[in-house]
Design an enzyme around this catalytic site. Sequence first.
Site, PDB file in Angstrom:
ATOM      1  N   HIS A 116       0.826  -1.204   0.000  1.00  0.00           N
ATOM      2  CA  HIS A 116       0.000   0.000   0.000  1.00  0.00           C
ATOM      3  C   HIS A 116       0.860   1.254   0.000  1.00  0.00           C
ATOM      4  CE1 HIS A 116      -3.105   2.871   1.539  1.00  0.00           C
ATOM      5  NE2 HIS A 116      -3.812   2.193   0.662  1.00  0.00           N
TER       6      HIS A 116
ATOM      7  N   ARG B 213      -9.455   5.823  -2.470  1.00  0.00           N
ATOM      8  CA  ARG B 213      -9.088   4.934  -1.368  1.00  0.00           C
ATOM      9  C   ARG B 213      -9.529   5.577  -0.052  1.00  0.00           C
ATOM     10  NH1 ARG B 213      -4.274   4.930  -4.686  1.00  0.00           N
ATOM     11  NH2 ARG B 213      -4.019   2.911  -5.727  1.00  0.00           N
TER      12      ARG B 213
ATOM     13  N   ARG C 162     -14.305   3.575  -2.893  1.00  0.00           N
ATOM     14  CA  ARG C 162     -14.243   2.234  -2.324  1.00  0.00           C
ATOM     15  C   ARG C 162     -14.534   2.316  -0.829  1.00  0.00           C
ATOM     16  NH1 ARG C 162      -8.681  -0.769  -3.132  1.00  0.00           N
ATOM     17  NH2 ARG C 162      -7.991   0.729  -1.566  1.00  0.00           N
TER      18      ARG C 162
ATOM     19  N   GLU D  94     -11.057  -9.237  -7.154  1.00  0.00           N
ATOM     20  CA  GLU D  94      -9.705  -9.316  -6.595  1.00  0.00           C
ATOM     21  C   GLU D  94      -9.266 -10.735  -6.266  1.00  0.00           C
ATOM     22  OE1 GLU D  94      -8.942  -5.611  -3.869  1.00  0.00           O
ATOM     23  OE2 GLU D  94     -11.007  -6.299  -3.546  1.00  0.00           O
TER      24      GLU D  94
ATOM     25  N   ASN E  69      -3.906  -5.524  -8.453  1.00  0.00           N
ATOM     26  CA  ASN E  69      -2.824  -5.828  -7.512  1.00  0.00           C
ATOM     27  C   ASN E  69      -3.147  -7.067  -6.692  1.00  0.00           C
ATOM     28  OD1 ASN E  69      -1.637  -3.454  -8.401  1.00  0.00           O
ATOM     29  ND2 ASN E  69      -2.583  -2.239  -6.796  1.00  0.00           N
ATOM     30  N   ASP E  70      -4.302  -7.066  -6.057  1.00  0.00           N
ATOM     31  CA  ASP E  70      -4.691  -8.233  -5.266  1.00  0.00           C
ATOM     32  C   ASP E  70      -5.022  -9.426  -6.145  1.00  0.00           C
ATOM     33  OD1 ASP E  70      -4.360  -7.759  -2.539  1.00  0.00           O
ATOM     34  OD2 ASP E  70      -6.151  -6.506  -2.450  1.00  0.00           O
TER      35      ASP E  70
ATOM     36  N   ARG F  16       2.373 -10.137  -2.005  1.00  0.00           N
ATOM     37  CA  ARG F  16       3.014  -8.988  -2.655  1.00  0.00           C
ATOM     38  C   ARG F  16       3.882  -8.183  -1.697  1.00  0.00           C
ATOM     39  NH1 ARG F  16      -1.862  -4.635  -3.727  1.00  0.00           N
ATOM     40  NH2 ARG F  16      -2.619  -4.479  -1.600  1.00  0.00           N
TER      41      ARG F  16
ATOM     42  N   CYS G 151      -8.549  -0.757 -11.811  1.00  0.00           N
ATOM     43  CA  CYS G 151      -7.963   0.305 -10.991  1.00  0.00           C
ATOM     44  C   CYS G 151      -6.669  -0.126 -10.316  1.00  0.00           C
ATOM     45  CB  CYS G 151      -8.952   0.785  -9.939  1.00  0.00           C
ATOM     46  SG  CYS G 151      -9.602  -0.518  -8.881  1.00  0.00           S
TER      47      CYS G 151
END
Length: 759
Positions: A363, A470, A506, A605, A628-629, A639, A676
């Site tokens: 993050h 976020r 989100r 995700e 990403n996830d 990650r 995203c």
Amino acid sequence: MLEILRRIVQEVDSAPNFQAALDILVSSVREAIGTEVCSVYLLDDRNNRLVLMANEGFNREAIGVVSMAMDEGLVGLCATREEPINLQDAASHPRYRYFPETGEEHYNAFLGVPIMNRRKVLGVLVMQQCDNRRFDEGEVAFMVTLSAQLSGVVAHAKVLGQLEISKGSRGSATQIFQGLTGAPGVTIGRAVVLYPPSDLDQVPDRAVDDVDSELLLLAKALNTVREHVRALDERMRGSLLPDERALFDVYLRMLDDNALGGEIAERIQDGNWAQGALRSVIDEHLQNFAKMDDPYLRERMSDVRDLGLRLLAQLQEQESEEIREFPDNSILIGEDISTAMLLEAPLDKVCGVVSATGAANSHMAIVARALGIPTVVGVSDIPVTSLDDAEMIVDGYIGRVYVQPSRMLRKRYKDIIKEEQQLTAELDAYKDRDAVTPDGFAVSLCVNTGLMADVARAKDRGAEGVGLYRSEIPFMLRERFPSEEEQRQIYRQQLEAFAPKSVTMRTLDIGGDKDLPYFPIREDNPALGWRGIRVTLDHPEIFMVQVRAMLKAATDLNNLHILLPMVTSVSEVEDAVALIHRAVEELQEEGEYAVTLPRIGVMVEVPATIIQIADLCRLVDFVSIGSNDLTQYLLAVDRNNSRVANLYSAYHPAVLRAVRYVVNEAHRVNKPVSICGEMAGDPGTAILLMAMGFDTLSMSASNLLKVRKAICLTPMAQAKALLERVLAFDKPEDIRAEVEEELTALGLIDLLRPSTSAT
């Protein structure tokens, strides 16, 4: 044998320096196994030769003198094969080579075990014996286990420059540390060490001019801790027996000016600040206790550490009364730089970030990319505590950090920075252009935000809305959950700034690598634990306050979209949608705000969501892929784990095929799809996503113009042909190479990295 292994590792860890550690190692192994010779050869990266660095059993004058190429001798054979070599008659082997400097001709039995770290050979651990015999399986297993235990120690010493591999030769004063790209870009600045409160291990060394002031701070801290200990002793007088309260007397004696207090004062007088002096004294005592065989005395380690933490807390409390200064061009460095630590720093003075832990899509790294701050993470061997105020270069393109760079290296990177500035100037021409391919296909480009600082950059670069807000970031910067009105004001700023363009917010996504200081989530496997929608559905009081604040903030603007994170089942979406409907009804009944039901979307995700995408599309208005996830879960790669971060790749064929499947399935039922994750902000993967038919790509503002230029100069027909070619590949590195070749042909490779980047 296990106890012997533990003792050897402990003694090596406690050695005052690396050469002493090697000497202890060979001596201890020789004694433990009962063999005649034990040696360590280490690889000199400068000339690719294995150099004898320590031995017990033959001529010590050979240390640093005897060396061999990787294709020479039995030691070289062990290194090139990357496996143990066990011979009963070494001299008869065709690869045997005799070195007269060692006097080893009468040794027959040979056992060599490679010292490996992250697939790289660092050296070879060798045992030799006069007897003509093979070492038994237990001895081989012992050496393999010991080598694995020690590989990290050797790797750490090599990167710290603690190791002079060959006599009479010294490398450049520049120290080079390899990590992972967190955020692209390069910068030159001075290190500012950050560390969490009350973490003794991470306190840096820092030179001071005013020794008397530091001594005064120490004296105040010692007095305060003594008072606390006496007060605790008094409070326990009626609850503990005198023998049980004897520990408090031990604490007071340790705090005496002739004990710990005096030793810390001596380190301060040598020029270290109070906190650094404290850390070095406590470390030394802990190492000494660790060597003791007496269990009672070894238990005193915890008492010493406890006292150290108490003193540190007092020193930090005194330091916090003064505002810490950050020079211009500060490079933040720490064992684990969190998102909050980054955002609490004066961002106008921060030019780079280096974190010993973490991975490319942590993050913090994502936020650093959004802010355009060059970042390198996962630099596991960097000596954080000794780098305060050191001059550094951070190369976020290749994940490399240079400490005390040479004049030539500085000039080289100044040229790269100049090239980046020229590229930025060229990209300015794309600020007001639509993202339309040469053959007429338009792509919507949105921005990821979390701070108001993102808004100005995003609007200046022509963002067509917010694809991901976020909402956890405002939560991270507080010491408690923000109230409904505080949240409404924050969300209103974002919604107003982009109106009438849509803003996708989100809902609170914490857990995993996103912790709140006042709501910590401690789990053995946080990536598979309590996070995202799971947390907020378990705490509807948190979810409802947030949704109400979002709905209120959107009054008269009607540009709010709500996105549900970490969804794994239909029931989770049904429950969340029901709560959103309830919040709308409540606010309509209250009558103060004219709220309407926003568009609701689900994040893809995890693999389960891919399989159920058709079912989920029936319940929501749009779909957004969090790449990403999704990449993390598809590839089973944490990650944030630097050990496996090299396996994390958005170019993996499984990832590309999965996201295309989601796009096709969602479009089949006429639901729009956005992405995203960081894939959207990489010009290479962006043109693949464009070819797949994504309706919207959302990225950090720092990548917006790069992606727009890539789209404007890449015909859709060419992008689709590229996509079909790479989807037939079975290796991520082949896919990346094909994409980069295409970008090179289009004259766009400079969007990924500067042409003059140091390698």
